[in-house]
Scaffold this motif. Structure first.
Motif, PDB file in Angstrom:
ATOM      1  N   VAL A  23     -51.378 -24.926   5.292  1.00  0.00           N
ATOM      2  CA  VAL A  23     -51.176 -25.583   6.589  1.00  0.00           C
ATOM      3  C   VAL A  23     -49.938 -25.066   7.309  1.00  0.00           C
ATOM      4  CG1 VAL A  23     -52.376 -27.643   5.819  1.00  0.00           C
ATOM      5  CG2 VAL A  23     -49.870 -27.548   5.637  1.00  0.00           C
ATOM      6  N   GLY A  24     -49.001 -24.470   6.581  1.00  0.00           N
ATOM      7  CA  GLY A  24     -47.902 -23.758   7.215  1.00  0.00           C
ATOM      8  C   GLY A  24     -46.596 -24.496   7.372  1.00  0.00           C
ATOM      9  N   MET A  28     -46.929 -30.937   8.823  1.00  0.00           N
ATOM     10  CA  MET A  28     -48.394 -30.937   8.703  1.00  0.00           C
ATOM     11  C   MET A  28     -48.821 -31.178   7.266  1.00  0.00           C
ATOM     12  SD  MET A  28     -51.237 -30.938  10.169  1.00  0.00           S
ATOM     13  CE  MET A  28     -50.713 -30.547  11.843  1.00  0.00           C
ATOM     14  N   ASN A  29     -48.006 -30.746   6.311  1.00  0.00           N
ATOM     15  CA  ASN A  29     -48.333 -30.985   4.914  1.00  0.00           C
ATOM     16  C   ASN A  29     -48.349 -32.484   4.607  1.00  0.00           C
ATOM     17  OD1 ASN A  29     -49.058 -29.501   2.547  1.00  0.00           O
ATOM     18  ND2 ASN A  29     -47.136 -30.127   1.601  1.00  0.00           N
ATOM     19  N   ILE A  30     -47.363 -33.204   5.135  1.00  0.00           N
ATOM     20  CA  ILE A  30     -47.320 -34.657   4.939  1.00  0.00           C
ATOM     21  C   ILE A  30     -48.521 -35.325   5.608  1.00  0.00           C
ATOM     22  CG2 ILE A  30     -46.019 -36.743   5.491  1.00  0.00           C
ATOM     23  CD1 ILE A  30     -43.475 -35.023   5.224  1.00  0.00           C
ATOM     24  N   LEU A 179     -39.076 -30.704   7.431  1.00  0.00           N
ATOM     25  CA  LEU A 179     -40.017 -31.773   7.756  1.00  0.00           C
ATOM     26  C   LEU A 179     -40.652 -31.597   9.134  1.00  0.00           C
ATOM     27  CD1 LEU A 179     -38.014 -34.849   6.393  1.00  0.00           C
ATOM     28  CD2 LEU A 179     -39.848 -33.598   5.268  1.00  0.00           C
ATOM     29  N   SER A 180     -40.340 -30.490   9.808  1.00  0.00           N
ATOM     30  CA  SER A 180     -40.861 -30.266  11.160  1.00  0.00           C
ATOM     31  C   SER A 180     -42.253 -29.641  11.102  1.00  0.00           C
ATOM     32  CB  SER A 180     -39.914 -29.335  11.927  1.00  0.00           C
ATOM     33  OG  SER A 180     -40.025 -28.003  11.430  1.00  0.00           O
ATOM     34  N   PHE A 181     -42.793 -29.336  12.288  1.00  0.00           N
ATOM     35  CA  PHE A 181     -44.113 -28.712  12.387  1.00  0.00           C
ATOM     36  C   PHE A 181     -44.007 -27.224  12.709  1.00  0.00           C
ATOM     37  CE2 PHE A 181     -44.855 -33.192  13.018  1.00  0.00           C
ATOM     38  CZ  PHE A 181     -46.036 -33.424  12.315  1.00  0.00           C
ATOM     39  N   GLN A 182     -42.832 -26.669  12.505  1.00  0.00           N
ATOM     40  CA  GLN A 182     -42.635 -25.249  12.776  1.00  0.00           C
ATOM     41  C   GLN A 182     -43.441 -24.412  11.784  1.00  0.00           C
ATOM     42  OE1 GLN A 182     -38.533 -24.116  12.663  1.00  0.00           O
ATOM     43  NE2 GLN A 182     -38.918 -21.955  13.066  1.00  0.00           N
ATOM     44  N   THR A 184     -46.841 -24.282  11.761  1.00  0.00           N
ATOM     45  CA  THR A 184     -48.139 -24.901  11.479  1.00  0.00           C
ATOM     46  C   THR A 184     -49.281 -23.933  11.762  1.00  0.00           C
ATOM     47  OG1 THR A 184     -47.288 -27.110  12.010  1.00  0.00           O
ATOM     48  CG2 THR A 184     -49.675 -26.801  12.072  1.00  0.00           C
ATOM     49  N   SER A 185     -50.241 -23.867  10.865  1.00  0.00           N
ATOM     50  CA  SER A 185     -51.398 -22.989  11.033  1.00  0.00           C
ATOM     51  C   SER A 185     -52.211 -23.416  12.249  1.00  0.00           C
ATOM     52  CB  SER A 185     -52.275 -23.034   9.781  1.00  0.00           C
ATOM     53  OG  SER A 185     -53.454 -22.279   9.970  1.00  0.00           O
TER      54      SER A 185
END
Length: 480
Positions: A23-24, A28-30, A179-182, A184-185
């Motif tokens: 997921v990158g 997004m993993n959380i 913990l950010s979305f940087q 993300t796939s």
């Protein structure tokens, strides 16, 4: 506790690193692990309706047989055969994780050896088979101890993560970035594969449906116990993912792969205790999951053999009078586990097994959710103590269909073509269908099974008791 102990296996000690690679980003993993909990909860509602409507042990086999009555035994047979392969491959996968962490403990973080991992796995399956054959009590005690171990390790991970987050334990990681979305796939394919790993970690959420005969007041307690177990586990899993990201960051966590928990403890608590003792505890947690799967697998083989759903059913259904256990069934389970351990592609045993296991189960889940909807139309007046909201049933079925289709969107895999485990699973189901036709249609083994013999003997005994008593009373009356 039965559900929690079954759900928590090696998945949470391995899966977060693999899902993060797909997921990158940490954020997004959380979300992926949260979505997994919601999907499992939707499935739990679906199974709760069927479980309270048909309150008997067996789980999927009984639901598939009840919902889809023609062709006779087809889906039940295919599920039985898949379940046999599933449990054997699960023991092999848990043994591989055991080997990864034992290698880490004895040889260090940089040591990588596919051969050694497989040797550890073979040792695990051998020991578990011997213990299960020789002593049921020893097996149960071993599983109890190992369950406590893995729950303790999971609690320690969360506790250390909280201390790192509030600054009690020094941490040089950029927590906000982790913990950010940087990163993300932005393609849809990897998310299906990621959810496979997530849902594998949540597998077991419907475990009570298999043993409803042992549950007090199942209509009342099944939905309560399932919801409580799944809610507790989801909270632990999400907090564990946050702890991993807080201490390791995304780059180190991705690189850790199968030893993400060991890397976590090494960085947070130092080299000595963290690299020697804790990896062994995590390995024992994986062994505990393998032990519970292996223990039940022998009994499943015995029962399906006795019902005529396995070739040479009387052999596998035999209980050795000396040790009071189904020795032949456990030896078959051992053979299949060794086969999976040795024959799977090098460097990717765990990933291959998870994908191979999961693909058929989503087909069965789709059929079960669809079957629930069919039953509401076909048998609308049946008593349903728990009625799952249709939106949850459709949500569950939508995900299962998504998981069946979208895994065929290409994703990078350095070990083997991404589609190999799914095509292998489809091929195996075709083989099971051919075996069903030969065994059930042509040979009609259920009518010649051990269970059928017992049923007929019981009918004869009942007839003798009833009609024998009737004959005696008639004779006495005539004589009088």
């Amino acid at each position: 506790m039965v559900n929690i102990s079954y759900i928590i296996g090696a998945g949470i000690f391995v899966g977060p690193s693999l899902t993060l690679q797909l997921v990158g980003s940490g954020g997004m993993n959380i979300i992926a692990w949260t979505i997994g909990a919601l999907i499992a909860m939707s499935g739990s509602w679906t199974f709760a309706e069927l479980g309270t409507m048909l309150p008997r042990s067996g789980g999927e086999v009984g639901y598939l047989e009840y919902c889809y009555r023609k062709p006779k035994y087809l889906l039940a047979y295919m599920f039985t055969m898949w379940n046999l392969m599933n449990r054997s491959s699960s023991v092999a996968a848990q043994g591989t994780i055991f080997g990864s962490y034992m290698n880490y403990a004895f040889f260090g973080q940089d040591y990588k050896s596919d051969l050694t991992e497989r040797l550890w796995s073979l040792i695990c399956s051998t020991v578990l088979t011997i213990v299960n054959i020789l002593s049921i009590k020893a097996s149960l005690r071993m599983m109890s101890v190992l369950t406590v171990v893995k729950l303790s390790v999971l609690g320690l991970i969360i506790f250390v993560g909280i201390l790192s987050l509030i600054g009690v334990i020094p941490n040089d990681n950029d927590v906000k970035s982790a913990l950010s979305f940087q990163g993300t796939s932005d393609t849809i394919g990897p998310y299906a594969s990621a959810l496979y790993y997530v849902m594998n970690a949540y597998s077991g959420w419907h475990n009570l449906n298999f043993i409803l005969d042992e549950v007090k007041d199942p209509i009342k307690n099944l939905p309560k116990a399932s919801a409580a177990a799944l809610g507790t586990t989801a909270l632990l899993y999400i907090m564990t993912n946050v702890a991993y990201l807080t201490v390791l960051g995304t780059v180190t966590m991705k690189e850790s792969e199968f030893i993400v928990a060991a890397s976590f403890f090494t960085k947070s608590l130092g080299e000595n205790f963290a690299t020697k003792v804790l990896p062994i505890l995590i390995a024992l947690g994986a062994l505990g999951c393998g032990a519970s799967v292996n223990f039940s697998a022998g009994r499943i083989i015995m029962e399906t053999g006795r019902s005529g759903l396995l070739p040479f059913g009387r052999t596998w259904g035999h209980v050795n009078p000396n040790v009071k256990s189904p020795v032949n069934a456990y030896l078959l389970q051992y053979f299949l586990t060794v086969l999976f351990t040795v024959a799977l592609p090098p460097g990717a045993v765990y990933q291959f097994v998870i994908a191979f296991q999961a693909y058929p189960v989503y087909v069965f889940y789709t059929l079960i959710a669809l079957g629930l909807i069919i039953l509401r139309k076909r048998e609308p007046h049946n008593k349903r103590p728990i009625k799952a909201p249709l939106v949850l049933v459709w949500t569950f079925m939508a995900f299962t269909i998504y998981a069946i289709i979208f895994v065929f969107i290409p994703v990078e895999n350095p070990h083997y073509p991404y589609w190999v485990p799914y095509v292998t699973a489809i091929a195996s189901m075709i083989v099971y269908g051919i075996l069903w036709y030969y065994q059930i249609v042509i040979r009609d083994t259920p009518s010649k099974s051990y269970n059928e013999d017992i049923r007929q003997q019981g009918q004869v005994a009942l007839e003798r008791e009833v009609f024998g008593e009737y004959t005696r009373l008639s004779t006495d009356s005539n004589q009088a």
